[in-house]
Design a protein around this motif. Sequence first.
Motif, PDB file in Angstrom:
ATOM      1  N   PRO A   1      32.190  88.154 166.422  1.00 44.94           N
ATOM      2  CA  PRO A   1      32.908  88.444 165.177  1.00 44.94           C
ATOM      3  C   PRO A   1      34.299  87.833 165.113  1.00 44.94           C
ATOM      4  O   PRO A   1      34.792  87.543 164.021  1.00 44.94           O
ATOM      5  N   ARG A   2      34.940  87.609 166.255  1.00 42.94           N
ATOM      6  CA  ARG A   2      36.303  87.085 166.223  1.00 42.94           C
ATOM      7  C   ARG A   2      36.366  85.571 166.316  1.00 42.94           C
ATOM      8  O   ARG A   2      37.431  84.990 166.302  1.00 42.94           O
ATOM      9  N   HIS A   3      35.194  84.919 166.433  1.00 44.32           N
ATOM     10  CA  HIS A   3      35.186  83.491 166.709  1.00 44.32           C
ATOM     11  C   HIS A   3      34.697  82.696 165.509  1.00 44.32           C
ATOM     12  O   HIS A   3      33.513  82.377 165.386  1.00 44.32           O
ATOM     13  N   ALA A   4      35.609  82.381 164.619  1.00 45.10           N
ATOM     14  CA  ALA A   4      35.330  81.511 163.485  1.00 45.10           C
ATOM     15  C   ALA A   4      36.424  80.448 163.449  1.00 45.10           C
ATOM     16  O   ALA A   4      37.548  80.680 163.893  1.00 45.10           O
ATOM     17  N   GLY A   5      36.083  79.275 162.924  1.00 43.52           N
ATOM     18  CA  GLY A   5      37.103  78.241 162.840  1.00 43.52           C
ATOM     19  C   GLY A   5      36.500  76.869 162.676  1.00 43.52           C
ATOM     20  O   GLY A   5      35.311  76.711 162.369  1.00 43.52           O
ATOM     21  N   VAL A   6      37.329  75.866 162.895  1.00 43.25           N
ATOM     22  CA  VAL A   6      36.915  74.469 162.780  1.00 43.25           C
ATOM     23  C   VAL A   6      37.338  73.744 164.049  1.00 43.25           C
ATOM     24  O   VAL A   6      38.508  73.815 164.450  1.00 43.25           O
ATOM     25  N   LEU A   7      36.389  73.072 164.683  1.00 43.45           N
ATOM     26  CA  LEU A   7      36.649  72.252 165.859  1.00 43.45           C
ATOM     27  C   LEU A   7      36.439  70.800 165.465  1.00 43.45           C
ATOM     28  O   LEU A   7      35.393  70.455 164.909  1.00 43.45           O
TER      29      LEU A   7
ATOM     30  N   ALA B   1      35.374  61.654 165.166  1.00 39.98           N
ATOM     31  CA  ALA B   1      34.363  61.362 164.144  1.00 39.98           C
ATOM     32  C   ALA B   1      33.243  62.396 164.093  1.00 39.98           C
ATOM     33  O   ALA B   1      32.107  62.087 163.703  1.00 39.98           O
ATOM     34  N   HIS B   2      33.533  63.624 164.460  1.00 37.76           N
ATOM     35  CA  HIS B   2      32.547  64.704 164.319  1.00 37.76           C
ATOM     36  C   HIS B   2      33.286  66.038 164.314  1.00 37.76           C
ATOM     37  O   HIS B   2      34.124  66.280 165.185  1.00 37.76           O
ATOM     38  N   SER B   3      32.965  66.883 163.346  1.00 39.44           N
ATOM     39  CA  SER B   3      33.589  68.201 163.246  1.00 39.44           C
ATOM     40  C   SER B   3      32.523  69.291 163.343  1.00 39.44           C
ATOM     41  O   SER B   3      31.352  69.068 163.010  1.00 39.44           O
ATOM     42  N   VAL B   4      32.949  70.452 163.797  1.00 34.49           N
ATOM     43  CA  VAL B   4      32.066  71.611 163.897  1.00 34.49           C
ATOM     44  C   VAL B   4      32.743  72.769 163.168  1.00 34.49           C
ATOM     45  O   VAL B   4      33.839  73.192 163.540  1.00 34.49           O
ATOM     46  N   VAL B   5      32.113  73.266 162.120  1.00 31.96           N
ATOM     47  CA  VAL B   5      32.608  74.436 161.401  1.00 31.96           C
ATOM     48  C   VAL B   5      31.854  75.650 161.929  1.00 31.96           C
ATOM     49  O   VAL B   5      30.615  75.717 161.842  1.00 31.96           O
ATOM     50  N   VAL B   6      32.591  76.581 162.497  1.00 32.56           N
ATOM     51  CA  VAL B   6      32.000  77.765 163.121  1.00 32.56           C
ATOM     52  C   VAL B   6      32.187  78.932 162.161  1.00 32.56           C
ATOM     53  O   VAL B   6      33.292  79.465 161.999  1.00 32.56           O
ATOM     54  N   THR B   7      31.124  79.334 161.506  1.00 30.76           N
ATOM     55  CA  THR B   7      31.211  80.392 160.499  1.00 30.76           C
ATOM     56  C   THR B   7      29.831  80.983 160.245  1.00 30.76           C
ATOM     57  O   THR B   7      28.815  80.304 160.417  1.00 30.76           O
TER      58      THR B   7
ATOM     59  N   VAL C   1      41.173  66.454 173.881  1.00 27.46           N
ATOM     60  CA  VAL C   1      39.773  66.266 173.498  1.00 27.46           C
ATOM     61  C   VAL C   1      39.522  66.488 172.014  1.00 27.46           C
ATOM     62  O   VAL C   1      38.431  66.175 171.523  1.00 27.46           O
ATOM     63  N   GLY C   2      40.477  67.025 171.274  1.00 24.25           N
ATOM     64  CA  GLY C   2      40.238  67.261 169.859  1.00 24.25           C
ATOM     65  C   GLY C   2      41.315  68.123 169.241  1.00 24.25           C
ATOM     66  O   GLY C   2      42.444  68.209 169.748  1.00 24.25           O
ATOM     67  N   ALA C   3      40.951  68.750 168.137  1.00 22.54           N
ATOM     68  CA  ALA C   3      41.861  69.648 167.424  1.00 22.54           C
ATOM     69  C   ALA C   3      41.052  70.808 166.881  1.00 22.54           C
ATOM     70  O   ALA C   3      39.825  70.721 166.750  1.00 22.54           O
ATOM     71  N   GLU C   4      41.744  71.882 166.535  1.00 21.44           N
ATOM     72  CA  GLU C   4      41.019  73.032 166.002  1.00 21.44           C
ATOM     73  C   GLU C   4      41.940  73.953 165.221  1.00 21.44           C
ATOM     74  O   GLU C   4      43.163  73.972 165.425  1.00 21.44           O
ATOM     75  N   LEU C   5      41.322  74.693 164.329  1.00 24.69           N
ATOM     76  CA  LEU C   5      41.989  75.799 163.647  1.00 24.69           C
ATOM     77  C   LEU C   5      41.073  77.005 163.781  1.00 24.69           C
ATOM     78  O   LEU C   5      39.895  76.953 163.402  1.00 24.69           O
ATOM     79  N   LEU C   6      41.601  78.089 164.331  1.00 23.41           N
ATOM     80  CA  LEU C   6      40.822  79.310 164.503  1.00 23.41           C
ATOM     81  C   LEU C   6      41.149  80.293 163.392  1.00 23.41           C
ATOM     82  O   LEU C   6      42.316  80.466 163.025  1.00 23.41           O
ATOM     83  N   LEU C   7      40.130  80.928 162.850  1.00 23.86           N
ATOM     84  CA  LEU C   7      40.289  81.895 161.769  1.00 23.86           C
ATOM     85  C   LEU C   7      40.261  83.295 162.356  1.00 23.86           C
ATOM     86  O   LEU C   7      39.341  83.647 163.093  1.00 23.86           O
ATOM     87  N   ARG C   8      41.258  84.083 162.018  1.00 27.04           N
ATOM     88  CA  ARG C   8      41.400  85.406 162.613  1.00 27.04           C
ATOM     89  C   ARG C   8      41.101  86.489 161.588  1.00 27.04           C
ATOM     90  O   ARG C   8      41.288  86.313 160.390  1.00 27.04           O
ATOM     91  N   LEU C   9      40.637  87.622 162.119  1.00 29.54           N
ATOM     92  CA  LEU C   9      40.340  88.754 161.264  1.00 29.54           C
ATOM     93  C   LEU C   9      41.626  89.392 160.757  1.00 29.54           C
ATOM     94  O   LEU C   9      42.652  89.357 161.449  1.00 29.54           O
TER      95      LEU C   9
ATOM     96  N   VAL D   1      27.540  72.699 161.141  1.00 24.07           N
ATOM     97  CA  VAL D   1      27.874  74.100 160.879  1.00 24.07           C
ATOM     98  C   VAL D   1      27.080  74.962 161.842  1.00 24.07           C
ATOM     99  O   VAL D   1      25.849  74.878 161.899  1.00 24.07           O
ATOM    100  N   LEU D   2      27.794  75.791 162.605  1.00 30.34           N
ATOM    101  CA  LEU D   2      27.154  76.669 163.577  1.00 30.34           C
ATOM    102  C   LEU D   2      27.584  78.108 163.338  1.00 30.34           C
ATOM    103  O   LEU D   2      28.717  78.366 162.919  1.00 30.34           O
ATOM    104  N   PRO D   3      26.699  79.067 163.627  1.00 26.74           N
ATOM    105  CA  PRO D   3      27.074  80.480 163.476  1.00 26.74           C
ATOM    106  C   PRO D   3      28.112  80.881 164.515  1.00 26.74           C
ATOM    107  O   PRO D   3      28.214  80.294 165.595  1.00 26.74           O
ATOM    108  N   GLN D   4      28.875  81.904 164.186  1.00 28.21           N
ATOM    109  CA  GLN D   4      29.894  82.410 165.096  1.00 28.21           C
ATOM    110  C   GLN D   4      29.246  83.016 166.337  1.00 28.21           C
ATOM    111  O   GLN D   4      28.286  83.789 166.222  1.00 28.21           O
ATOM    112  N   PRO D   5      29.780  82.735 167.517  1.00 26.30           N
ATOM    113  CA  PRO D   5      29.259  83.378 168.720  1.00 26.30           C
ATOM    114  C   PRO D   5      29.679  84.833 168.852  1.00 26.30           C
ATOM    115  O   PRO D   5      29.189  85.548 169.724  1.00 26.30           O
TER     116      PRO D   5
END
Length: 220
Positions: free
Chosen positions: A31-37, A41-47, A201-209, A25-29
């Motif tokens: 305000p518009r950058h939240a999501g899941v990368l 065998a490893h995921s990153v939740v950006v929130t 290289v992977g998959a992702e879902l980006l969360l939008r405001l 789990v990492l903080p958003q870089p």
Amino acid sequence: MESVREILDGVARGVFPPADGRTTVLPQPGPRHAGVLAFTAHSVVVTDEDPAWVYDTLRGLDCDPLSAALHPRFLAALLERTGRWAETVDAVLVAGPLPGVPALALTEIRDADHPRIRYARERRGEVRAWQADGGVLVMGRGTAGRLEVSVEVDETARERGLGRRLAGAARRLAEEPLWAQVAPGNARSLRAFQAAGYDAVGAELLLRLPGSAEDARVPQ
């Protein structure tokens, strides 16, 4: 702890997060950058939400832990907690820049009201777009300031390799790694980017405001 940008830069070089089955789990870089990368065998939740909530929610899922961060139940909980919305889970591809100039004739689109530019500016900063005969190429700054590309081919110009040539032309316009997000079901687009030298290289879902009228400034 690595930042989101450091992880992405590493992936672009072929250096991935450890395939240890864990979720970071990492903080958003920004305000518009939240999501899941998701990588192998490893995921990153950006929130900016409490990491403890993320881990508790993931542990409560009855599913394969390797896919928990992109499980619909977790994503629904994350969207509800953050008040954001999402489109679809995308496959993510990346390619390095190439020397020289594009072989494809391109004309830069200067009209800020062009529909492809308006659409891109809801999701990216520093947007530029080029028109080709039968298609459009768009580039801009997305998650953590990475350079992203999308292409669109007119209905009448399909099945002629134009998507591949547009994706390849983008690599000659870029001076850094170039990222593409493609819906997994869009096999035609996936094949075009892969044929142009982009690696999955992977998959992702980006969360939008809410409202999509997000701050267009993208941190580098």
